[in-house]
Scaffold this motif. Structure first.
Motif, mmCIF file in Angstrom:
data_model
loop_
_atom_site.group_PDB
_atom_site.id
_atom_site.type_symbol
_atom_site.label_atom_id
_atom_site.label_comp_id
_atom_site.label_asym_id
_atom_site.label_seq_id
_atom_site.Cartn_x
_atom_site.Cartn_y
_atom_site.Cartn_z
ATOM 1 N N GLY A 59 0.968 -1.184 -0.026
ATOM 2 C CA GLY A 59 -0.062 0.102 -0.037
ATOM 3 C C GLY A 59 0.875 1.204 -0.105
ATOM 4 N N TRP A 60 0.320 2.324 -0.286
ATOM 5 C CA TRP A 60 0.979 3.686 -0.130
ATOM 6 C C TRP A 60 1.708 3.790 1.085
ATOM 7 N N GLY A 61 1.359 3.526 2.470
ATOM 8 C CA GLY A 61 1.925 3.839 3.329
ATOM 9 C C GLY A 61 3.203 2.593 3.669
ATOM 10 N N GLY A 62 2.888 1.670 3.440
ATOM 11 C CA GLY A 62 3.958 0.696 3.379
ATOM 12 C C GLY A 62 4.973 1.030 2.669
ATOM 13 N N LEU A 63 4.774 1.293 1.298
ATOM 14 C CA LEU A 63 5.801 1.829 0.359
ATOM 15 C C LEU A 63 6.242 3.112 0.823
ATOM 16 N N LEU A 64 5.726 3.971 1.546
ATOM 17 C CA LEU A 64 6.277 5.221 1.890
ATOM 18 C C LEU A 64 7.233 4.905 2.690
ATOM 19 N N ILE A 65 6.936 4.127 4.077
ATOM 20 C CA ILE A 65 7.755 3.744 4.647
ATOM 21 C C ILE A 65 9.038 3.000 4.451
ATOM 22 N N ALA A 66 8.915 1.964 3.511
ATOM 23 C CA ALA A 66 10.126 1.101 2.798
ATOM 24 C C ALA A 66 10.906 2.166 2.105
ATOM 25 N N THR A 67 10.420 3.323 1.452
ATOM 26 C CA THR A 67 11.476 4.124 0.581
ATOM 27 C C THR A 67 12.072 5.134 1.702
ATOM 28 N N VAL A 68 11.441 5.519 2.673
ATOM 29 C CA VAL A 68 12.066 6.262 3.740
ATOM 30 C C VAL A 68 13.286 5.667 4.405
ATOM 31 N N LEU A 69 12.929 4.340 4.638
ATOM 32 C CA LEU A 69 14.043 3.275 5.013
ATOM 33 C C LEU A 69 15.319 3.287 4.143
ATOM 34 N N PRO A 201 -7.678 -1.050 -0.099
ATOM 35 C CA PRO A 201 -8.605 -1.364 1.082
ATOM 36 C C PRO A 201 -7.819 -2.312 2.034
ATOM 37 N N ALA A 202 -8.058 -2.012 3.288
ATOM 38 C CA ALA A 202 -7.284 -2.843 4.484
ATOM 39 C C ALA A 202 -7.615 -4.520 4.254
ATOM 40 N N THR A 203 -6.411 -5.121 4.601
ATOM 41 C CA THR A 203 -6.761 -6.771 4.491
ATOM 42 C C THR A 203 -6.886 -7.082 6.063
ATOM 43 N N ASP A 204 -6.806 -8.522 6.281
ATOM 44 C CA ASP A 204 -7.087 -8.671 7.734
ATOM 45 C C ASP A 204 -5.537 -9.047 8.173
ATOM 46 N N ALA A 205 -4.397 -8.628 7.260
ATOM 47 C CA ALA A 205 -3.121 -8.935 7.939
ATOM 48 C C ALA A 205 -2.956 -8.308 9.123
ATOM 49 N N PHE A 206 -1.895 -8.728 9.893
ATOM 50 C CA PHE A 206 -1.565 -8.189 11.281
ATOM 51 C C PHE A 206 -0.812 -6.866 11.066
ATOM 52 N N GLY A 207 -1.609 -5.870 11.846
ATOM 53 C CA GLY A 207 -1.358 -4.342 11.713
ATOM 54 C C GLY A 207 -1.907 -3.656 10.366
ATOM 55 N N ALA A 208 -2.973 -4.456 10.007
ATOM 56 C CA ALA A 208 -3.640 -3.683 8.769
ATOM 57 C C ALA A 208 -4.269 -2.602 9.070
ATOM 58 N N SER A 209 -4.236 -1.199 8.417
ATOM 59 C CA SER A 209 -5.157 -0.298 8.429
ATOM 60 C C SER A 209 -5.277 0.406 7.009
ATOM 61 N N GLY A 274 -1.169 10.115 -5.897
ATOM 62 C CA GLY A 274 -1.944 11.248 -5.426
ATOM 63 C C GLY A 274 -2.673 11.805 -6.444
ATOM 64 N N GLY A 275 -2.348 11.706 -7.747
ATOM 65 C CA GLY A 275 -3.203 12.245 -8.912
ATOM 66 C C GLY A 275 -4.020 11.088 -9.367
ATOM 67 N N SER A 276 -3.730 9.862 -9.306
ATOM 68 C CA SER A 276 -4.490 8.721 -9.973
ATOM 69 C C SER A 276 -5.318 7.740 -9.051
ATOM 70 N N GLY A 277 -4.453 7.536 -7.798
ATOM 71 C CA GLY A 277 -5.109 6.761 -7.097
ATOM 72 C C GLY A 277 -3.881 5.669 -6.696
ATOM 73 N N SER A 278 -3.707 5.020 -5.654
ATOM 74 C CA SER A 278 -2.573 3.962 -5.484
ATOM 75 C C SER A 278 -3.064 2.760 -6.192
ATOM 76 N N ALA A 279 -4.202 2.321 -5.955
ATOM 77 C CA ALA A 279 -4.767 0.985 -6.753
ATOM 78 C C ALA A 279 -4.581 1.130 -7.806
#
Length: 487
Positions: A59-69, A201-209, A274-279
């Motif tokens: 997801g966008w949040g996961g990729l954002l954190i990964a990219t920052v790291l 959309p969020a999945t049922d994975a641990f920590g999903a949001s 942000g212009g087209s949607g992550s999905a």
């Protein structure tokens, strides 16, 4: 020719002056600006495609954190490389640094990892270029192998003509690609909607949001794609022997390149989804073009520009990484770790066979693997390259830490801010990246492991008995031993 053994369980030969005269690169061909351009050129194709698959993993949040790291990892590593390249300015670069710090085996392993990255990546990029040409309907092609052949023939040919000419052509192509990225960002800003970033959309994975739709594991899986924004910038020190003033220009060039790449990564990761949607672009082979089309409701002038000029981004990375593999292979060959005939330079002081041999292998790989499924072939090849890269990052950061501890008095024209703590952070993140590659593609990891084992067997049973004592990277090690004996 004398042969002697040292305490590192390798045997050296003393070669004559003619040996090294046949293996000379053209010095003084690149200043810091060309070196910075080289660093951006290595990586810029990653801004046009590839990174977006991380949206499907984290997801966008996961990729954002990964990219920052990964930005932190590369940034810390680049500071370490800037120091080592100013202290040990040789064409072997990563192999040379690790050779000094970790011995012949560690140096060879690092060189092999880098060589895997830089030899395989152009084959993957050639597949992407072929797909681009077919999608644009250029030349009426229905099979991409002529495109692969043309890429290798044309761009190896330019490199054979001379390093100065090659770097200037590369700089021009990269400038065109940068203009396309700037045009994309400017054109997408009016269409930016923060709500579109989190539309997976969020999945049922641990920590999903909503922010982390695939949970905590999604961040780890996205690390590999965060790497694509920076992959190969570490190749700048390979130009050390061809730089005008490597002790000054090398740190300036690689740090400037990393700064530019960080800005591009932040802008693309923000405005494209942000212009087209992550999905909508999570699985796109051409995410920037698709993002423009979705944002503006169809084809327009901007999408056409990005579509055609985006090809320049792929070509820039293909062209520059050819340079990188040739210099790493040249250095390993000159020192005897791989067959010595691969390091001979031509009348224009370019390593002819070190350019041609990996290029031939890359063309064959691209043609054979892409015959049935180009998309799968491209993904496999780039994952092999990424695995080789992450292994080299572990060894490079470890080398900096070891050199700081063992040789505190080594002349360092540039010193890493934070010293070994900085590269220690990079080392931890590099280990995490290696783990992440197993989550993404076990087949690619297994293939890379097989190549490593074969290379290490070659070293242990053959080449360690035939090293060249007066190769520059080995002379650095000899000086170190002599200083230790005197002290």
């Amino acid at each position: 020719m004398s042969v002697h053994r040292n305490r590192e369980h390798v045997e050296y030969s003393e070669v004559d002056a003619d040996y090294l005269r046949q293996r000379q690169l053209k010095r003084g061909a690149a200043g810091w600006l060309l070196l910075a351009g080289l660093g951006v050129s290595y990586v810029i194709s990653g801004d046009f495609a590839g990174w977006n698959f991380g949206l499907a993993k984290g997801g966008w949040g996961g990729l954002l954190i990964a990219t920052v790291l990964m930005a932190v990892m590369y940034g810390c590593m680049v500071f370490g490389l800037a120091e080592m390249s100013s202290a040990l300015p040789v064409a072997g670069a990563g192999y040379g640094f690790a050779r000094r710090a970790l011995g012949p085996l560690g140096g060879f392993a690092t060189g092999v990892a880098i060589l895997i990255e830089y030899s395989i990546a152009p084959a993957a990029i050639a597949v992407f270029i072929g797909g681009y040409v077919e999608a644009l309907g250029l030349f009426g092609l229905t099979n991409s192998w002529p495109v692969y052949l043309a890429c290798y023939l044309i761009f190896i040919g330019i490199h054979l003509r001379g390093v100065g000419e090659a770097l200037r052509v590369m700089f021009a192509i990269t400038a065109v690609a940068v203009v396309a990225l700037v045009a994309f960002v400017v054109g997408m800003v009016p269409k930016f909607d923060a709500g579109k970033l989190l539309d997976i959309p969020a999945t049922d994975a641990f920590g999903a949001s909503a922010f982390l739709p695939f949970g905590i594991t999604g961040v780890l899986a996205a690390l590999v794609y965060g790497i694509w924004f920076f992959l190969a910038v570490e190749g700048v020190p390979l130009a050390a022997e061809e730089a005008r003033d490597p002790k000054r220009d090398m740190p300036r060039g690689i740090i400037a390149a990393m700064g530019a790449l960080t800005v591009f990564a932040a802008l693309i990761l923000l405005v494209a989804p942000g212009g087209s949607g992550s999905a909508a672009i999570a699985n796109s082979n051409n995410p920037l073009v698709d993002s423009v089309k979705l944002a503006y409701g169809g084809q327009n002038a901007l999408s056409q520009i990005i579509n055609y000029v985006g090809l320049a981004g792929l070509v820039a990375s293909f062209f520059s990484i050819i340079y990188a593999y040739s210099r790493q292979l040249f250095a390993l060959s000159r020192a005897g770790y791989v067959p010595r005939w691969l390091s001979k330079t031509g009348s224009r002081k370019t390593p002819v066979l070190a350019l041609i041999v990996p290029g031939t292998i890359g063309f064959v790989l691209a043609t054979v693997l892409a015959a049935k499924d180009p998309a799968a072939a491209g993904a496999l090849l780039i994952n092999i390259a990424v695995f080789g890269a992450t292994v080299s990052y572990v060894l490079l950061n470890l080398s900096h830490i070891v050199l700081r501890k063992r040789e505190p008095d080594l002349e360092r024209p540039y010193r890493t801010p934070g010293g070994a703590i900085t590269t220690g952070v990079a080392l931890v993140l590099a280990v995490a990246a290696v783990v992440a590659t197993f989550l993404v593609d076990l087949v690619a990891a297994a293939i890379t492991g097989g190549i490593f084992l074969a290379a290490l067997a070659y070293f242990w049973f053959y080449s360690r008995h035939r090293l060249v004592a007066n190769a520059p990277e080995e002379e650095f090690a000899a000086i170190k031993r002599a200083e230790a004996e005197l002290s």
